[in-house]
Every structure is written in C-alpha cells, then in structure tokens.
Scaffold this active site. Structure first.
Site, mmCIF file in Angstrom:
data_model
loop_
_atom_site.group_PDB
_atom_site.id
_atom_site.type_symbol
_atom_site.label_atom_id
_atom_site.label_comp_id
_atom_site.label_asym_id
_atom_site.label_seq_id
_atom_site.Cartn_x
_atom_site.Cartn_y
_atom_site.Cartn_z
ATOM 1 N N LYS A 194 0.839 -1.202 0.000
ATOM 2 C CA LYS A 194 0.000 0.000 0.000
ATOM 3 C C LYS A 194 0.866 1.241 0.000
ATOM 4 O O LYS A 194 1.964 1.258 0.556
ATOM 5 C CB LYS A 194 -0.956 0.002 1.188
ATOM 6 C CG LYS A 194 -0.292 -0.153 2.543
ATOM 7 C CD LYS A 194 -1.322 -0.313 3.657
ATOM 8 C CE LYS A 194 -2.044 0.987 3.923
ATOM 9 N NZ LYS A 194 -2.889 0.912 5.132
ATOM 10 N N LYS A 215 0.106 1.350 -9.179
ATOM 11 C CA LYS A 215 -0.070 2.138 -7.953
ATOM 12 C C LYS A 215 -1.364 2.931 -8.090
ATOM 13 O O LYS A 215 -1.450 3.852 -8.906
ATOM 14 C CB LYS A 215 1.131 3.068 -7.770
ATOM 15 C CG LYS A 215 1.148 3.853 -6.471
ATOM 16 C CD LYS A 215 2.467 4.619 -6.352
ATOM 17 C CE LYS A 215 2.565 5.381 -5.043
ATOM 18 N NZ LYS A 215 3.872 6.068 -4.903
ATOM 19 N N ASP A 311 14.565 10.905 0.015
ATOM 20 C CA ASP A 311 13.983 9.871 0.878
ATOM 21 C C ASP A 311 14.697 8.524 0.732
ATOM 22 O O ASP A 311 14.058 7.476 0.684
ATOM 23 C CB ASP A 311 12.488 9.708 0.569
ATOM 24 C CG ASP A 311 11.723 9.075 1.730
ATOM 25 O OD1 ASP A 311 12.234 9.116 2.871
ATOM 26 O OD2 ASP A 311 10.619 8.541 1.501
#
Length: 590
Positions: A194, A215, A311
């Site tokens: 998810k 996605k 990230d």
C-alpha cells in the site's frame, strides 16, 4: 484464509512465468490490439510530430531501430551504424583490453584504406584520437568522433529517412503508442502493498504479456488530503526520468474511482527485508558495494535532471527478478529550479541530512547523506543513528544526527569506513559528492576502485544475489491493511483538469521498450517482399473496411429480404444498424 493467499500467489507466479503458453502472457487478440493503422490515418501525426534527430533516431527505442534499418539499406550509411556499435562495445570493454579494442576501431573505421572508412570524421580529429590512444586509452576516447558522426547523420541522411517507409512505419508505432489506456488494457493480480493514497497491485499488459506494478491513488483520498500537487509532481518526475536504476513510469490512466500509475514491477522485495530477514542483519561488503554503486547511478540520473530525491532508505530500494536494484517512491522528490536552492523539512526520521533538519536551503546534498546512511546500514545491519528496534523519540534521533558521530565496527573495511564518513559529513559543503563533479567524485572513491561503472550502467555485471523466482517477496494478502472508506468527499467537474493532466496514457520510451522486449516489434515490424511497401504503408491502397459483426450481417440479410417486399424498409434498416453499432461499441469498451 491461508488458501486465499496461496491462490493469489499461485496466479501471480503463473502470470510472471508468462502463463505457460507460447504467447508468453499475450492475449489471444494481441495482434488485433496492436494492428497498425493505414498510413493515411497518420497524416495528422506526421504534421505535428517534433522532427528532432536526437529524439526520433536515438532516444526513442523503436525510432532508433527503424533509423538503423533505414541506414542498413543505404550502402554509404551502414558503416556509420557499425562504427557507433563498435564504440558502444568499446565503452563497456574491461580497462585492460581498451587499448586493443581501440586500435581495432581505428584500423577498421578511421583508416583511409579501409573499405568501411568513415569519411565524415575530420583528419585532425582522427589524429587527436590516435594520439590519445597511444598515451592512455579511456572510455571517452571516441566521444568526439561519435559526435561528428551524429552531426553528419542528422543532416541529409535524416531528411532522407523522413521521406522513407521506415519513418512511415515509425508513425504507425506512434499512433499505437498514443491510443487510449484504460483498466481494460491490463489484467489485475494480487495486492503487493500500500502507498499513501491507495494500494499497489501486480498487473499485466494484455497485448504484450509484460508485468508491471499498478499504484492506485484513490481520487477521494487525494482530494481529502489535498494531495493533488504531490501526486501530479510524482507522476511528472517519473515521466521525465528514464533510468535502469529508478522505477520507470510506463502508463498513467484513470478509472471512475482512482488515478493509476503503472510502474516497473520489482519482484525481489526491498532492501529492508533483505538486510533484516535473510540471516544475520547486514550484507557482506561486496554485496553492499554493488547495491551502493547502482543506487549512486540512479541518483546521478535523477541529479542530471536537477531532481533531488530526499527519501533514501532501505524500504525504498527494490530488487528485480535478477537482483538489480531500482530507487522507488518518488513522492518527496522535487525538481530544483536552475541555479537555485530549495528548503523543506521532509524525509524519514534517522535518514534526513543535517541541512534538512535545520531547515536550511539546499541543493542535491541530502541524497549523498542518504547514500552514506544506506551504505552504513547495509554493512552494519542497523542505521547509523538508531539501533535496530530501539524505541527512541524523534527529537533524540534528530539530535544524534546533528551532534554525534556514527560508530564503526569490525565489519567495515578502511575504504567502507572512509566513504561513509565522507558521505556523512555534517557540513554539506564538505560532503563527498557535493562539489561540482557530483556523482563522478563519489565514483572515484577507493571504495569503488574495482567497479566498472560503464559495464554496470549497461547492465553487464551480474548481481551478487538473485531472488528466488518461486517466492513472492511481500506480505500475505490478508496482512496488508485495507484502506477505510473515505466519507464526506464528493468528486465534481472542478477536479477534471487535474485528472486530465494526470491521465496521459502511455509514456513513449518505456512503451517502445516494452514492444521490443516482448518481441512484438520483431513480429509485427514486417515490410513487403524485397524491401517493398506493405499494404498498410501504401497510400494508393485504401485501408480495409472494418469487419462487420454477426448482428450487422444478420440485419443486412433481413434488410435484403424485406426490401423485396417493402419499399420503405431503408429507414428501419438504418435504425437497426445504428442501434447495433452503439451496442457493439459499449460492449467493446466495458
């Protein structure tokens, strides 16, 4: 419940293997789906397409192959293509064999007495290249010669190509590429995980059999969280970057309830899983080095577009079937305006660079800090500023990042320790990679002394670990937490502008690569005998009328029977045909 997971995994594994048949996952109607339009249907495309040599003949995979085919039919041009191929081979040759390979190219293509002599490369340039070869051969030895060849090809040969049947065929491929993309373009399989706005599931293109990850971004969830700009930013960045070390966007489309990004599927799990769930935490240094090199290449490709990722962490680095990695989840990535710096306190606790935590302005520097964190964690088996499963407040982790030095165990070689310390330098101005040369500076560090980056970038090096093809490296279907229903949010026509910017269909380079990889290009790209036009390329040969359906044929027969007895049957027949046409279209698009 366990049975449901077994069934979902079995179906997915069978799809990954190509379904076990000769079609390798392709639909029975794949040739019908990918049927070329008649060339007369491509005239609007011919008028509007950007006639840029670099884009049409080099960057776009199908365009590159068709331009090559054109050149191979021209005796004077074939040697230029062979020269470019030889240089490409030279650039991935092991260092100890560069001299030998370089001399071979010089003799074959840059010597006047050779039957395949490249006449368009100037003598001065040839002399300079020969001198460099004698001094010390390097990967970039023939770069100027290659540029000279492209300068020639973009002239008269390119303009001849634009008038050839090979460019007409390219227009037919572009027409197919630009057809609408819907949920019916794909088969859907089990949920893999998810994201922030919805689930990620496996899917397969019906026409080609290629597997992807879809996605799904739920429209109501995006609207409730005001995430439109974030979702569109990720989509546009993915669309812009074409790298073998970053997940690629192949399609973007919408359904009634969701916006869908169709991405490179990575079946091998993420680095976090492999660091902590496959034996003792951490990797041998050789394996960590390989992944670090591929991550560095991915960062270099992003930075080439002036995109800072922001990230880097193990769960965002995914493995494919063969053990190569790609950077994923570009939700926090941002394009930096040329000559500018940005500010933003975003990222994951324990991986954010000091300049990010201090809310200072920065460029690409946070990514080199993140690379240092990753190399450290891959070798040590825990992140540099937080112990494995250590319960500690965010403020304490941030303090450690800003004030403390990381600790190095016996697992680190001197080179590994050195590169980590240089990447984890708290002052961004002093950090490795943060000078003008960027990734090139990091590549020269002794840690990567034995890494041939040219061969790595060409996909020619074998990974140190290959995932089990019979394993599904993700949580059980029922263990993936489902999203709750979004209440109190209504979608209306004011959202349509955002949806239209998002749902742009196929992305050219990945789509064309898919056609080649799945051998659809090889099977469909057929011309007439002896280099003649195929019927669909013959402008004087009208396109075949569409085949009539069974109902249309029945109505026609009924009309013929009725017309013998009723002079007014024409109106009734037209009504039947029109009704049937609408019904047929509705069925086809469902």
């Amino acid at each position: 419940m366990e049975l449901e997971n077994i069934v979902a995994n079995t179906v997915l594994l069978k799809a990954r293997e190509g379904g076990g048949g000769k079609r390798k996952g392709k639909s029975k109607k794949w040739k019908e789906i990918l049927k070329f339009p008649h060339i007369n249907q491509c005239e609007d495309l011919r008028r509007t397409i950007d006639r840029d040599y670099c884009s049409l003949c080099d960057k776009q995979p199908v365009g590159r192959l068709l331009f090559r085919q054109f050149c191979e039919t021209r005796p004077g041009l074939e040697s230029y293509i062979q020269f470019l191929d030889s240089v490409a081979e030279y650039e991935v040759t092991p260092d100890e064999k560069l001299g030998e390979k370089g001399k071979e190219i010089m003799t074959k293509y840059l010597t006047p007495k050779s039957p395949v002599f490249i006449t368009q490369v100037g003598r001065d340039l040839v002399s300079q290249t020969e001198e460099k070869l004698l001094q010390k051969p390097c990967k970039e030895l023939f770069s100027a010669c290659v540029q000279s060849v492209h300068d020639y090809l973009r002239g008269e040969p390119f303009h001849e190509y634009l008038d050839s049947m090979y460019f007409d065929r390219f227009l037919q491929w572009k027409w197919l590429e630009r057809q609408p993309v819907t949920k019916n373009t794909f088969r859907q399989y089990r949920v893999l995980g998810k994201g922030g706005f919805g689930e990620v599931c496996a899917c397969q293109v019906r026409a080609t059999g290629k597997m992807y990850a879809c996605k799904r971004l739920e429209k109501k969830r995006i609207k409730k969280r005001k995430g439109e700009s974030m979702a569109l930013n990720e989509k546009q960045i993915l669309e812009k970057v074409n790298s073998r070390f970053v997940v690629n966007l192949a399609y973007a489309y919408e359904t009634k309830d969701a916006l869908c990004l169709v991405l490179t599927i990575m079946n091998g799990g993420d680095l976090k899983f492999h660091i902590y769930n496959m034996g003792n935490p951490g990797f041998e240094e050789e394996r960590a080095l390989f992944y670090a090199a591929e991550i560095l290449c991915g960062l270099e490709d992003l930075h080439h577009e002036n995109i800072v990722y922001r990230d880097l962490k193990p769960e965002n680095i995914l493995l494919d079937d063969y053990g190569h990695i790609r950077i994923s989840d570009l939700g926090l990535a941002v394009k930096i305006p040329e000559g500018d710096l940005i500010r933003g306190r975003v990222g994951t606790v324990g991986y954010m660079a000091p300049e990010v935590l201090n809310n200072q302005r920065y460029g690409l520097s946070p990514d080199y800090w993140g690379l240092g964190c990753l190399i450290y964690e891959m070798i040590e088996g825990q992140s540099p500023f937080r112990g494995r499963k250590e319960k500690v407040k965010r403020e304490e982790v941030d303090r450690r990042v800003l004030e403390t030095e990381e600790v190095y165990s016996h697992k680190f070689s001197e080179e590994a320790k050195s590169i980590c310390k240089m990447l984890l330098t708290k002052d961004a101005k002093q950090r490795l990679g943060c000078q003008e040369e960027g990734a090139a500076e990091v590549k020269r560090h002794p840690f990567f002394r034995n890494m041939n980056f040219k061969r790595l970038e060409a996909g020619m090096l074998d990974p140190p670990f290959v995932p089990d093809p019979r394993a599904v490296y993700c949580k059980d279907v029922l263990d993936i937490e489902q999203f709750s229903t979004v209440k109190g949010v209504n979608l209306d026509h004011t959202d349509d502008d955002f949806y239209s910017k998002f749902s742009t269909g196929s992305v050219p380079i990945p789509w064309q690569s898919e056609m080649i990889e799945t051998e659809c290009f090889k099977e469909l790209n057929v011309f007439g005998p002896h280099g003649t036009l195929s019927p669909d390329l013959n402008r004087s040969h009208p396109p075949e009328p569409p085949k009539k359906g069974l109902l249309q044929r029945l109505f026609k027969r009924q009309h013929q029977n009725n017309s013998k007895s009723s002079p007014n049957s024409k109106t009734s027949f037209n009504h039947h045909i029109n009704s049937n046409h609408v019904s047929s279209n509705s069925t086809g698009s469902s």
